[in-house]
Design an enzyme around this catalytic site. Sequence first.
Site, PDB file in Angstrom:
ATOM      1  N   CYS A  25       0.907  -1.241   0.117  1.00 55.32           N
ATOM      2  CA  CYS A  25       0.136  -0.020   0.016  1.00 55.32           C
ATOM      3  C   CYS A  25       1.032   1.038  -0.068  1.00 55.32           C
ATOM      4  O   CYS A  25       2.240   1.338   0.264  1.00 55.32           O
ATOM      5  CB  CYS A  25      -0.707   0.115   1.198  1.00 55.32           C
ATOM      6  SG  CYS A  25       0.162   0.037   2.665  1.00 55.32           S
ATOM      7  N   HIS A  54       5.306  -4.976   9.215  1.00 56.56           N
ATOM      8  CA  HIS A  54       5.481  -6.599   9.482  1.00 56.56           C
ATOM      9  C   HIS A  54       5.449  -7.640   8.423  1.00 56.56           C
ATOM     10  O   HIS A  54       4.481  -8.471   8.025  1.00 56.56           O
ATOM     11  CB  HIS A  54       4.025  -6.966  10.219  1.00 56.56           C
ATOM     12  CG  HIS A  54       3.635  -6.119  11.410  1.00 56.56           C
ATOM     13  ND1 HIS A  54       2.480  -5.626  12.059  1.00 56.56           N
ATOM     14  CD2 HIS A  54       4.771  -5.618  12.278  1.00 56.56           C
ATOM     15  CE1 HIS A  54       2.707  -5.070  13.116  1.00 56.56           C
ATOM     16  NE2 HIS A  54       4.129  -5.060  13.306  1.00 56.56           N
ATOM     17  N   HIS A 137      -1.203  -4.827  19.665  1.00 62.91           N
ATOM     18  CA  HIS A 137      -0.794  -4.619  18.135  1.00 62.91           C
ATOM     19  C   HIS A 137       0.026  -3.263  18.300  1.00 62.91           C
ATOM     20  O   HIS A 137      -0.782  -2.280  18.974  1.00 62.91           O
ATOM     21  CB  HIS A 137      -1.890  -4.553  17.168  1.00 62.91           C
ATOM     22  CG  HIS A 137      -1.406  -4.297  15.670  1.00 62.91           C
ATOM     23  ND1 HIS A 137      -0.806  -3.139  15.025  1.00 62.91           N
ATOM     24  CD2 HIS A 137      -1.231  -5.251  14.824  1.00 62.91           C
ATOM     25  CE1 HIS A 137      -0.803  -3.259  14.093  1.00 62.91           C
ATOM     26  NE2 HIS A 137      -0.912  -4.642  13.695  1.00 62.91           N
ATOM     27  N   GLU A 139       0.028  -0.597  16.330  1.00 64.59           N
ATOM     28  CA  GLU A 139      -0.734   0.467  15.917  1.00 64.59           C
ATOM     29  C   GLU A 139      -1.759   0.959  16.970  1.00 64.59           C
ATOM     30  O   GLU A 139      -1.936   2.321  17.297  1.00 64.59           O
ATOM     31  CB  GLU A 139      -1.516   0.231  14.596  1.00 64.59           C
ATOM     32  CG  GLU A 139      -2.377   1.265  14.109  1.00 64.59           C
ATOM     33  CD  GLU A 139      -3.346   1.086  12.914  1.00 64.59           C
ATOM     34  OE1 GLU A 139      -3.010   0.079  12.228  1.00 64.59           O
ATOM     35  OE2 GLU A 139      -4.235   1.691  12.742  1.00 64.59           O
ATOM     36  N   THR A 179      -6.479   0.474  11.337  1.00 69.50           N
ATOM     37  CA  THR A 179      -6.727   0.897  10.148  1.00 69.50           C
ATOM     38  C   THR A 179      -6.940  -0.508   9.343  1.00 69.50           C
ATOM     39  O   THR A 179      -7.255  -0.469   8.061  1.00 69.50           O
ATOM     40  CB  THR A 179      -5.901   1.391   9.261  1.00 69.50           C
ATOM     41  OG1 THR A 179      -4.508   0.886   9.871  1.00 69.50           O
ATOM     42  CG2 THR A 179      -5.664   3.050  10.257  1.00 69.50           C
ATOM     43  N   SER A 238      -1.467  -7.985  10.653  1.00 71.04           N
ATOM     44  CA  SER A 238      -2.667  -8.053  11.013  1.00 71.04           C
ATOM     45  C   SER A 238      -3.674  -8.062   9.772  1.00 71.04           C
ATOM     46  O   SER A 238      -4.531  -8.782   9.380  1.00 71.04           O
ATOM     47  CB  SER A 238      -3.273  -6.949  11.873  1.00 71.04           C
ATOM     48  OG  SER A 238      -4.319  -6.430  11.678  1.00 71.04           O
ATOM     49  N   ASN A 239      -3.314  -7.031   8.754  1.00 71.98           N
ATOM     50  CA  ASN A 239      -4.209  -7.006   7.484  1.00 71.98           C
ATOM     51  C   ASN A 239      -3.940  -8.350   6.766  1.00 71.98           C
ATOM     52  O   ASN A 239      -4.920  -8.945   5.927  1.00 71.98           O
ATOM     53  CB  ASN A 239      -3.967  -5.920   6.712  1.00 71.98           C
ATOM     54  CG  ASN A 239      -2.531  -6.063   5.789  1.00 71.98           C
ATOM     55  OD1 ASN A 239      -2.572  -6.483   4.781  1.00 71.98           O
ATOM     56  ND2 ASN A 239      -1.341  -5.795   6.532  1.00 71.98           N
TER      57      ASN A 239
HETATM   58  O1  10G Z   1      -1.205  -5.211   9.176  1.00 73.58           O
HETATM   59  P1  10G Z   1      -0.479  -4.546  10.044  1.00 73.58           P
HETATM   60  O2  10G Z   1      -0.989  -3.632  10.997  1.00 73.58           O
HETATM   61  O3  10G Z   1      -0.031  -5.659  11.239  1.00 73.58           O
HETATM   62  O4  10G Z   1       0.973  -4.204   9.389  1.00 73.58           O
HETATM   63  P2  10G Z   1       1.723  -4.569   8.099  1.00 73.58           P
HETATM   64  O5  10G Z   1       3.070  -3.883   8.544  1.00 73.58           O
HETATM   65  O6  10G Z   1       1.626  -6.159   8.084  1.00 73.58           O
HETATM   66  O7  10G Z   1       0.971  -3.971   6.856  1.00 73.58           O
HETATM   67  C1  10G Z   1       0.989  -2.479   6.640  1.00 73.58           C
HETATM   68  C2  10G Z   1      -0.039  -1.752   7.576  1.00 73.58           C
HETATM   69  C3  10G Z   1       0.475  -0.996   8.469  1.00 73.58           C
HETATM   70  C4  10G Z   1       1.816  -0.274   8.538  1.00 73.58           C
HETATM   71  C5  10G Z   1      -0.455  -0.854   9.661  1.00 73.58           C
HETATM   72  S1  10G Z   1      -1.437   0.940   9.245  1.00 73.58           S
HETATM   73 FE1  SF4 Z   2      -0.976   0.936   4.458  1.00 71.40          FE
HETATM   74 FE2  SF4 Z   2      -1.487   0.846   7.057  1.00 71.40          FE
HETATM   75 FE3  SF4 Z   2      -1.442   3.292   5.605  1.00 71.40          FE
HETATM   76 FE4  SF4 Z   2      -3.416   1.606   5.030  1.00 71.40          FE
HETATM   77  S1  SF4 Z   2      -3.170   2.933   7.025  1.00 71.40           S
HETATM   78  S2  SF4 Z   2      -2.302   2.484   3.659  1.00 71.40           S
HETATM   79  S3  SF4 Z   2      -2.336  -0.347   5.589  1.00 71.40           S
HETATM   80  S4  SF4 Z   2       0.411   1.715   6.014  1.00 71.40           S
END
Ligand code: 10G
Ligand code: SF4
Length: 326
Positions: A25, A54, A137, A139, A179, A238-239
């Site tokens: 993203c 992560h 978590h 966040e 998020t 998480s996502n």
């Molecule tokens: O899905 P989570 O929050 O565990 O994190 P990730 O690092 O696997 O993916 C990107 C999402 C974030 C940085 C959280 S906003």
């Molecule tokens: Fe990516 Fe987290 Fe930002 Fe969504 S909130 S755009 S998952 S880093």
Amino acid sequence: MSSPLTHSENETGKKILLAAPRGYCAGVDRAVETVERALEQYGAPVYVRKEIVHNRYVVDTLAEKGAIFVNEASDAPEGAHMVFSAHGVSPAVHAEAAAKNLKAIDAACPLVTKVHNEVRRFDKQGFQILFIGHEGHEEVEGTMGHSPEKTHLVDGLAGVEKLPAFLADEPNLMWLSQTTLSVDETMEIVRALKVRYPQLQDPPSDDICYATQNRQVAVKAIAEACELMIVVGSKNSSNSVRLVEVARQSGADAAHLVDFAREIDPAWLDGVTTVGISSGASVPEILVQGVVERLSEFGFNDVEEVTSAAEKIVFALPRVLRPART
Ligand code: 10G
Ligand code: SF4
């Protein structure tokens, strides 16, 4: 990206459906580039508090380039350069870094910072905040740390029952969320909260971000057609974990999370003709291509990408890393 193979060339009938959007993203792209640019600009080592995102592969690759990952700001030496992870931090962490004269660079995604700002704004306006998220978590810790007294964690449906009794008499109640949650599960929790707290107000905008939502919709679009869904992502993402759950709930017979193609168990493919693939927001595309290549060894040569949304969003780097204007 439909395969050019004709039916006779692809007699196995085995097929891969690639969910799109998937993978990086805008917030992850920015955070990873932040560490890379900091290494270029200041030289190694650059300290990073927690995993920048992560994902095992991303963290290991940056460590090879000279990033040192530590658990707390205070673990870095006095005066070092330190990047805060994409998941965001609380004011207490900024204070800890300042106490050690660290040169802090905040790689928090702007969409996480937006939630931090909401928490502070509703706190100021006299709200108690029911914050839906997963306990422990990063966040969640970062966001709730912006108003530790007024935020109350709701972790899953079971968390609704655990909220303190005084909230029932609280006229100003707002819900906000992490998020990267499941959209469907979050709405179920909100419905349960509203039964218990009829005065509960909705936030002005979604906290579950565009990337989380798009990846869940893309998985739903192919799940029913798949006997097996492979989601690329790390166990602490998480996502990514949510994508596995969404796949199962949306009709995939089985769904597994893998960090790397080598983790695919050939037994998963027994009797399977259609495999779906997606990846979490912290996952580089090279890992997905590794899965596609491994599956081709088992006769899955017909690859079709199924796109349910276009993503064009890009976030600017933290100011200290932007090239100087001439
Ligand atoms: O899905 P989570 O929050 O565990 O994190 P990730 O690092 O696997 O993916 C990107 C999402 C974030 C940085 C959280 S906003
Ligand atoms: Fe990516 Fe987290 Fe930002 Fe969504 S909130 S755009 S998952 S880093």
